[in-house]
Design a protein around this motif. Structure first.
Motif, PDB file in Angstrom:
ATOM      1  N   GLY A   1     -46.760  47.868 -23.532  1.00 17.67           N
ATOM      2  CA  GLY A   1     -45.440  48.462 -23.677  1.00 17.67           C
ATOM      3  C   GLY A   1     -44.861  48.192 -25.052  1.00 17.67           C
ATOM      4  O   GLY A   1     -45.198  47.224 -25.720  1.00 17.67           O
ATOM      5  N   ALA A   2     -43.957  49.069 -25.488  1.00 13.71           N
ATOM      6  CA  ALA A   2     -43.373  48.945 -26.820  1.00 13.71           C
ATOM      7  C   ALA A   2     -42.634  47.622 -26.993  1.00 13.71           C
ATOM      8  O   ALA A   2     -42.547  47.083 -28.085  1.00 13.71           O
ATOM      9  CB  ALA A   2     -42.423  50.112 -27.073  1.00 13.71           C
ATOM     10  N   MET A   3     -42.116  47.077 -25.899  1.00 11.08           N
ATOM     11  CA  MET A   3     -41.335  45.848 -25.989  1.00 11.08           C
ATOM     12  C   MET A   3     -42.197  44.639 -26.378  1.00 11.08           C
ATOM     13  O   MET A   3     -41.704  43.668 -26.897  1.00 11.08           O
ATOM     14  CB  MET A   3     -40.658  45.554 -24.645  1.00 11.08           C
ATOM     15  N   THR A   4     -43.476  44.700 -26.083  1.00  6.76           N
ATOM     16  CA  THR A   4     -44.329  43.546 -26.367  1.00  6.76           C
ATOM     17  C   THR A   4     -45.057  43.694 -27.702  1.00  6.76           C
ATOM     18  O   THR A   4     -45.948  42.938 -28.013  1.00  6.76           O
ATOM     19  CB  THR A   4     -45.379  43.377 -25.249  1.00  6.76           C
ATOM     20  N   VAL A   5     -44.625  44.671 -28.494  1.00  5.69           N
ATOM     21  CA  VAL A   5     -45.283  44.916 -29.768  1.00  5.69           C
ATOM     22  C   VAL A   5     -45.133  43.728 -30.699  1.00  5.69           C
ATOM     23  O   VAL A   5     -44.058  43.165 -30.841  1.00  5.69           O
ATOM     24  CB  VAL A   5     -44.626  46.118 -30.470  1.00  5.69           C
ATOM     25  N   LEU A   6     -46.230  43.375 -31.313  1.00  3.19           N
ATOM     26  CA  LEU A   6     -46.152  42.370 -32.374  1.00  3.19           C
ATOM     27  C   LEU A   6     -46.127  43.127 -33.691  1.00  3.19           C
ATOM     28  O   LEU A   6     -47.138  43.613 -34.169  1.00  3.19           O
ATOM     29  CB  LEU A   6     -47.358  41.445 -32.278  1.00  3.19           C
ATOM     30  N   GLU A   7     -44.924  43.243 -34.238  1.00  5.53           N
ATOM     31  CA  GLU A   7     -44.744  44.165 -35.362  1.00  5.53           C
ATOM     32  C   GLU A   7     -45.475  43.723 -36.615  1.00  5.53           C
ATOM     33  O   GLU A   7     -45.767  44.533 -37.474  1.00  5.53           O
ATOM     34  CB  GLU A   7     -43.251  44.317 -35.653  1.00  5.53           C
ATOM     35  N   ALA A   8     -45.741  42.429 -36.746  1.00  4.11           N
ATOM     36  CA  ALA A   8     -46.313  41.947 -37.991  1.00  4.11           C
ATOM     37  C   ALA A   8     -47.836  41.978 -37.995  1.00  4.11           C
ATOM     38  O   ALA A   8     -48.459  41.373 -38.853  1.00  4.11           O
ATOM     39  CB  ALA A   8     -45.800  40.544 -38.273  1.00  4.11           C
ATOM     40  N   THR A   9     -48.443  42.699 -37.052  1.00  5.34           N
ATOM     41  CA  THR A   9     -49.902  42.761 -37.032  1.00  5.34           C
ATOM     42  C   THR A   9     -50.418  43.846 -37.964  1.00  5.34           C
ATOM     43  O   THR A   9     -49.700  44.787 -38.318  1.00  5.34           O
ATOM     44  CB  THR A   9     -50.435  43.049 -35.617  1.00  5.34           C
TER      45      THR A   9
ATOM     46  N   PRO B   1     -35.227  39.374 -36.684  1.00  2.00           N
ATOM     47  CA  PRO B   1     -35.897  39.873 -35.472  1.00  2.00           C
ATOM     48  C   PRO B   1     -37.283  39.249 -35.278  1.00  2.00           C
ATOM     49  O   PRO B   1     -37.832  39.283 -34.189  1.00  2.00           O
ATOM     50  CB  PRO B   1     -36.000  41.381 -35.713  1.00  2.00           C
ATOM     51  N   VAL B   2     -37.812  38.665 -36.362  1.00  2.00           N
ATOM     52  CA  VAL B   2     -39.118  38.007 -36.236  1.00  2.00           C
ATOM     53  C   VAL B   2     -39.011  36.747 -35.375  1.00  2.00           C
ATOM     54  O   VAL B   2     -39.972  36.286 -34.787  1.00  2.00           O
ATOM     55  CB  VAL B   2     -39.648  37.642 -37.643  1.00  2.00           C
ATOM     56  N   PHE B   3     -37.790  36.194 -35.298  1.00  2.00           N
ATOM     57  CA  PHE B   3     -37.637  34.919 -34.609  1.00  2.00           C
ATOM     58  C   PHE B   3     -36.939  35.058 -33.255  1.00  2.00           C
ATOM     59  O   PHE B   3     -36.205  34.174 -32.830  1.00  2.00           O
ATOM     60  CB  PHE B   3     -36.892  33.924 -35.499  1.00  2.00           C
ATOM     61  N   THR B   4     -37.192  36.154 -32.570  1.00  2.00           N
ATOM     62  CA  THR B   4     -36.538  36.379 -31.286  1.00  2.00           C
ATOM     63  C   THR B   4     -36.992  35.386 -30.226  1.00  2.00           C
ATOM     64  O   THR B   4     -36.372  35.281 -29.177  1.00  2.00           O
ATOM     65  CB  THR B   4     -36.849  37.790 -30.755  1.00  2.00           C
ATOM     66  N   THR B   5     -38.063  34.672 -30.489  1.00  2.00           N
ATOM     67  CA  THR B   5     -38.598  33.778 -29.465  1.00  2.00           C
ATOM     68  C   THR B   5     -38.240  32.320 -29.741  1.00  2.00           C
ATOM     69  O   THR B   5     -38.843  31.422 -29.176  1.00  2.00           O
ATOM     70  CB  THR B   5     -40.125  33.943 -29.360  1.00  2.00           C
ATOM     71  N   THR B   6     -37.263  32.092 -30.638  1.00  2.00           N
ATOM     72  CA  THR B   6     -36.865  30.714 -30.915  1.00  2.00           C
ATOM     73  C   THR B   6     -35.737  30.273 -29.975  1.00  2.00           C
ATOM     74  O   THR B   6     -35.042  31.098 -29.377  1.00  2.00           O
ATOM     75  CB  THR B   6     -36.360  30.560 -32.366  1.00  2.00           C
ATOM     76  N   LEU B   7     -35.564  28.956 -29.905  1.00  2.00           N
ATOM     77  CA  LEU B   7     -34.476  28.402 -29.106  1.00  2.00           C
ATOM     78  C   LEU B   7     -33.122  28.897 -29.629  1.00  2.00           C
ATOM     79  O   LEU B   7     -32.243  29.278 -28.854  1.00  2.00           O
ATOM     80  CB  LEU B   7     -34.546  26.863 -29.147  1.00  2.00           C
ATOM     81  N   MET B   8     -32.964  28.894 -30.971  1.00  2.00           N
ATOM     82  CA  MET B   8     -31.696  29.339 -31.557  1.00  2.00           C
ATOM     83  C   MET B   8     -31.345  30.760 -31.102  1.00  2.00           C
ATOM     84  O   MET B   8     -30.209  31.044 -30.719  1.00  2.00           O
ATOM     85  CB  MET B   8     -31.813  29.257 -33.091  1.00  2.00           C
ATOM     86  N   TYR B   9     -32.314  31.634 -31.147  1.00  2.00           N
ATOM     87  CA  TYR B   9     -32.088  33.025 -30.761  1.00  2.00           C
ATOM     88  C   TYR B   9     -31.653  33.111 -29.296  1.00  2.00           C
ATOM     89  O   TYR B   9     -30.736  33.859 -28.937  1.00  2.00           O
ATOM     90  CB  TYR B   9     -33.371  33.826 -30.997  1.00  2.00           C
TER      91      TYR B   9
ATOM     92  N   PRO C   1     -50.898  34.154 -47.502  1.00  2.00           N
ATOM     93  CA  PRO C   1     -51.008  35.079 -46.356  1.00  2.00           C
ATOM     94  C   PRO C   1     -50.408  36.452 -46.661  1.00  2.00           C
ATOM     95  O   PRO C   1     -50.970  37.479 -46.292  1.00  2.00           O
ATOM     96  CB  PRO C   1     -50.214  34.356 -45.256  1.00  2.00           C
ATOM     97  N   LYS C   2     -49.271  36.457 -47.356  1.00  2.00           N
ATOM     98  CA  LYS C   2     -48.634  37.737 -47.681  1.00  2.00           C
ATOM     99  C   LYS C   2     -49.499  38.542 -48.637  1.00  2.00           C
ATOM    100  O   LYS C   2     -49.580  39.766 -48.552  1.00  2.00           O
ATOM    101  CB  LYS C   2     -47.263  37.494 -48.284  1.00  2.00           C
ATOM    102  N   ARG C   3     -50.139  37.858 -49.573  1.00  2.00           N
ATOM    103  CA  ARG C   3     -50.984  38.577 -50.541  1.00  2.00           C
ATOM    104  C   ARG C   3     -52.229  39.157 -49.888  1.00  2.00           C
ATOM    105  O   ARG C   3     -52.661  40.254 -50.228  1.00  2.00           O
ATOM    106  CB  ARG C   3     -51.379  37.640 -51.688  1.00  2.00           C
TER     107      ARG C   3
ATOM    108  N   LEU D   1     -52.535  34.930 -39.882  1.00  2.00           N
ATOM    109  CA  LEU D   1     -52.579  36.066 -40.817  1.00  2.00           C
ATOM    110  C   LEU D   1     -52.068  37.335 -40.148  1.00  2.00           C
ATOM    111  O   LEU D   1     -51.400  38.154 -40.768  1.00  2.00           O
ATOM    112  CB  LEU D   1     -54.016  36.263 -41.334  1.00  2.00           C
ATOM    113  N   ASN D   2     -52.371  37.474 -38.860  1.00  2.00           N
ATOM    114  CA  ASN D   2     -51.979  38.689 -38.149  1.00  2.00           C
ATOM    115  C   ASN D   2     -50.506  38.704 -37.741  1.00  2.00           C
ATOM    116  O   ASN D   2     -50.101  39.496 -36.901  1.00  2.00           O
ATOM    117  CB  ASN D   2     -52.877  38.899 -36.930  1.00  2.00           C
ATOM    118  N   ARG D   3     -49.710  37.819 -38.330  1.00  2.00           N
ATOM    119  CA  ARG D   3     -48.251  37.874 -38.175  1.00  2.00           C
ATOM    120  C   ARG D   3     -47.603  37.977 -39.551  1.00  2.00           C
ATOM    121  O   ARG D   3     -46.441  37.643 -39.716  1.00  2.00           O
ATOM    122  CB  ARG D   3     -47.723  36.617 -37.475  1.00  2.00           C
ATOM    123  N   ASN D   4     -48.361  38.420 -40.542  1.00  2.00           N
ATOM    124  CA  ASN D   4     -47.861  38.463 -41.919  1.00  2.00           C
ATOM    125  C   ASN D   4     -47.938  39.850 -42.550  1.00  2.00           C
ATOM    126  O   ASN D   4     -47.744  39.984 -43.754  1.00  2.00           O
ATOM    127  CB  ASN D   4     -48.622  37.456 -42.782  1.00  2.00           C
ATOM    128  N   PHE D   5     -48.223  40.847 -41.725  1.00  2.00           N
ATOM    129  CA  PHE D   5     -48.314  42.196 -42.267  1.00  2.00           C
ATOM    130  C   PHE D   5     -46.941  42.856 -42.285  1.00  2.00           C
ATOM    131  O   PHE D   5     -46.114  42.532 -41.448  1.00  2.00           O
ATOM    132  CB  PHE D   5     -49.300  43.021 -41.426  1.00  2.00           C
TER     133      PHE D   5
END
Ligand SMILES: [Zn+2]
Ligand SMILES: [Zn+2]
Lengths: 315, 325
Positions: free
Chosen positions: B175-183, A172-180, B116-118, B103-107
């Motif tokens: 909106g919930a649809m535009t959430v960046l979950e890994a922040t 689900p992290v890659f929903t914005t890729t071409l493959m997806y 980044p994960k650490r 970094l704000n896509r690695n949480f």
């Protein structure tokens, strides 16, 4: 016309820029679409597709009397044109990742407009192939990746004749890729991962070029291709049979190993050195027997970096 | 009467060997007062954003002064994390250098894995359970933003009341649809640690007025939460936020490439059809396109970096929707 511009955009300080593509074969919607260079530094794919376009044009012009191109093929060697010209992975102007902009938007940001156009051009093909090259740090054995594959994709992934097929789930992290985005459309999708970004690894490219020609032959797009039986062996790896070795220390990783060989459990694969005083910090050994499918080429390590990937048999 | 004191200490929340000889350390400064709640400020997640670093400096000065004048005024604990991406700040890179990842896509990250994960994991471990975390961003180098809080509608009920006390000019509900979950914000809010994301100013610069404005709001919220004692005197609040969401925000993307030259100040009232700027040609001179407001409203995002390609965002205009009561 066998070449046309998918995108024509103004540029602030120079000539307008375009994303050119090849359309080769009988006039009809393309049955196969090849895309590469979504990342501008992934040169293997650009080279392979440019050579493929040259080859198919020669076929069309009669240079290979035994071969006949019976269906139309679309080839986009480099989507990130500006990145390819400036050796940047991202879209240079705003540093955005072109492969995180799908499905795109005709009225949105520059890279969203490009994504929209690329998806429109390719989504109706029966077969869609996207070529990538890892990154500047890591070399991948040429492989076919299939994402939450259909039975047809599982079967046809073998038609490239590459030695490894890797099954992955669509993250689900890659929903914005071409493959997806492709997965929403009827048809089959393949991602080829070839070598390392930043340079050309010729043996990998030659192998993949032959693979693409075999594929076109086996799906009936290119008639007259002779396929050697030995080419057809492919090892099928699910996610579970991937063994990864991570760096337990920082330092310098040095290895003399090539990809594609079989290693035994306990075999030495390289060393992590202290990059200031040269002491060996860790001898890196294979934790299991298997095929060496990925290796780090950029030596400067942080703790926790991926060093090696081995795929174990029978997964 | 217990003796009141305020202790200040700086330490590493993550220390890691680098490839050649050096040690990487993610630093924080802790101001410890009474047994009250704990609040934290996070900045520098993006290496090209400096506004939050200055807010940390202002708060550090203020807390040090408090320690001298009224040490009992700190009823709880304050933690400042001004540089979550120190290598990015060192090299003027938005992402984490070498890893080339935001970094704000690695949480929420992990205790093993790559750098980044650490970093993400260490941040989560240390921030979890705080009464409030404020993550300060500075847009990017391309766009200037008025001081604003961005909130995911999933967490609006608990976060909006706090955001209203931050002395900022805008609350933007996403909106919930535009959430960046890994922040970091989404990860913290998901585990019940409230986190507000502030965006203001522009990358690679500081806007001192915005930083002072935000500081007043932060201190007010800390007092509301009991991190500061009720008797502590604070600078007054002088800003009330407007509300933006998908229904009233209009994006102005460049119809052609060129040099975007605004003819209006940032953060102004505009009328429908009003000229905001021009896209001009450095090659041939002349105006290639006029940029006009699509609605009556407020210009709250304005392009700072003048070169535009077709599609580049130049401005955002918000139709007026009133203030939250
Ligand atoms: Zn790629
Ligand atoms: Zn930021």
């Amino acid at each position: 016309m066998s070449s046309r511009d998918l995108v024509l955009m103004t540029a602030p300080l120079r000539e307008d820029f375009t994303i050119p593509c090849h359309e080769i074969g009988p006039m009809a919607p393309p049955v196969v679409s090849f895309v590469s260079g979504l990342h501008g530094d992934e040169i293997n794919g650009i080279y392979i597709l440019a050579r493929l376009a040259d080859f198919l044009k020669s076929v069309e012009s009669g240079a290979y009397p035994k071969l006949r191109l019976v269906q139309r093929v679309l080839i986009i060697p480099a989507v990130n044109v500006l990145g390819a010209n400036t050796l940047r992975r991202a879209w240079p102007f705003d540093q955005s990742d072109q492969n995180r902009m799908f499905p795109g938007n005709q009225m949105g940001e520059t890279t969203q407009r490009i994504a929209y156009t690329v998806l429109e051009a390719t989504k109706k093909s029966t077969y869609r192939v996207d070529l990538h090259s890892s990154n500047l740090y890591f070399e991948e054995l040429p492989q076919v990746r299939i994402y939450d594959p259909t039975p047809e994709e599982q079967e046809n992934a073998r038609l490239f004749g590459l030695s490894a097929i890797m099954e992955r789930s669509v993250s689900p992290v890659f929903t914005t890729t071409l493959m997806y985005s492709w997965k929403y459309w009827p048809g089959q999708n393949f991602l080829l991962q070839v070598g390392q970004a930043g340079s050309i690894q010729l043996p990998h490219c030659q192998q993949v070029f032959r693979g693409l020609v075999s594929f076109l032959g086996r799906i009936g797009v290119l008639e007259g291709v002779e396929v050697a039986e030995a080419d057809q062996e492919a090892l099928y790896f699910t996610r579970e049979c991937s063994v990864r070795i991570y760096a337990d220390r920082a330092g310098m990783f040095v290895s003399d190993k090539n990809l594609g060989g079989w290693v035994t459990k306990g075999q030495e694969l390289g060393y992590i050195y202290d990059s200031f005083n040269g002491n060996v910090r860790t001898k890196v050994v294979a934790p299991a027997a298997g095929l060496l499918t990925g290796i780090r080429r950029q030596p400067m390590l942080f703790e926790g970096d991926l060093l090696v990937r081995i795929c174990t048999k029978g997964g | 009467m217990p003796e009141s004191s305020l202790s200040i200490s700086t330490s590493c929340i993550l220390s890691l060997e680098m490839p050649y000889s050096e040690q990487l350390c993610i630093r924080r400064t802790v101001y410890r007062g009474g047994d009250g709640p704990r609040a934290a400020i996070v900045a520098g997640i993006h290496g090209d954003e400096l506004e939050g670093l200055y807010v940390c400096q202002l708060l550090a000065d203020w807390l040090e002064q408090l320690g001298r004048d009224n040490p009992a005024g700190l009823a709880g604990t304050v933690e400042l994390y001004p540089a979550m991406n120190p290598l990015g700040l060192d090299t003027l890179t938005r992402a984490i250098p070498v890893f080339d990842t935001d970094l704000n896509r690695n949480f929420p990250g992990g205790s093993s894995g790559d750098l980044p994960k650490r970093i993400a994991h260490a941040a989560m471990e240390n921030l979890a359970g705080a009464a409030l975390v404020i993550d300060i961003h500075a847009s990017n180098i391309y766009l200037r933003e008025i001081p604003q809080v961005r909130i995911n509608t999933d967490f609006a009920d608990s976060l909006v009341p706090m955001a209203q006390r931050l002395n900022l000019d805008l609350i933007w509900l996403h909106g919930a649809m535009t959430v960046l979950e890994a922040t970091i914000a989404h990860s913290l809010n998901s585990i019940g640690t409230p986190c507000l994301v502030v965006e203001m100013g522009v990358g690679m610069r500081i806007t001192p007025d915005y930083c002072r404005q935000l500081m007043s709001g932060i201190l007010t919220l800390w007092k509301d939460l009991g991190v500061l004692a009720p008797d502590v005197e604070l600078p007054p609040l002088n800003h009330l936020p407007l509300i933006a969401d998908d229904s009233n925000v209009h994006y102005l993307n460049a119809p052609t490439s060129g040099l975007f030259v605004p003819v209006i100040e940032h953060w102004a009232d505009v009328r429908k059809g009003q000229l905001l700027g021009n896209i001009v040609s450095p090659l041939q001179g002349g105006v290639l396109a006029e940029v006009r407001s699509p609605v009556d409203g407020i210009l709250f995002t304005l392009r700072e970096y003048p070169l535009v390609y077709e599609g580049s965002l130049m401005a955002r205009v918000m139709a007026r929707k009133g203030r939250l009561s």
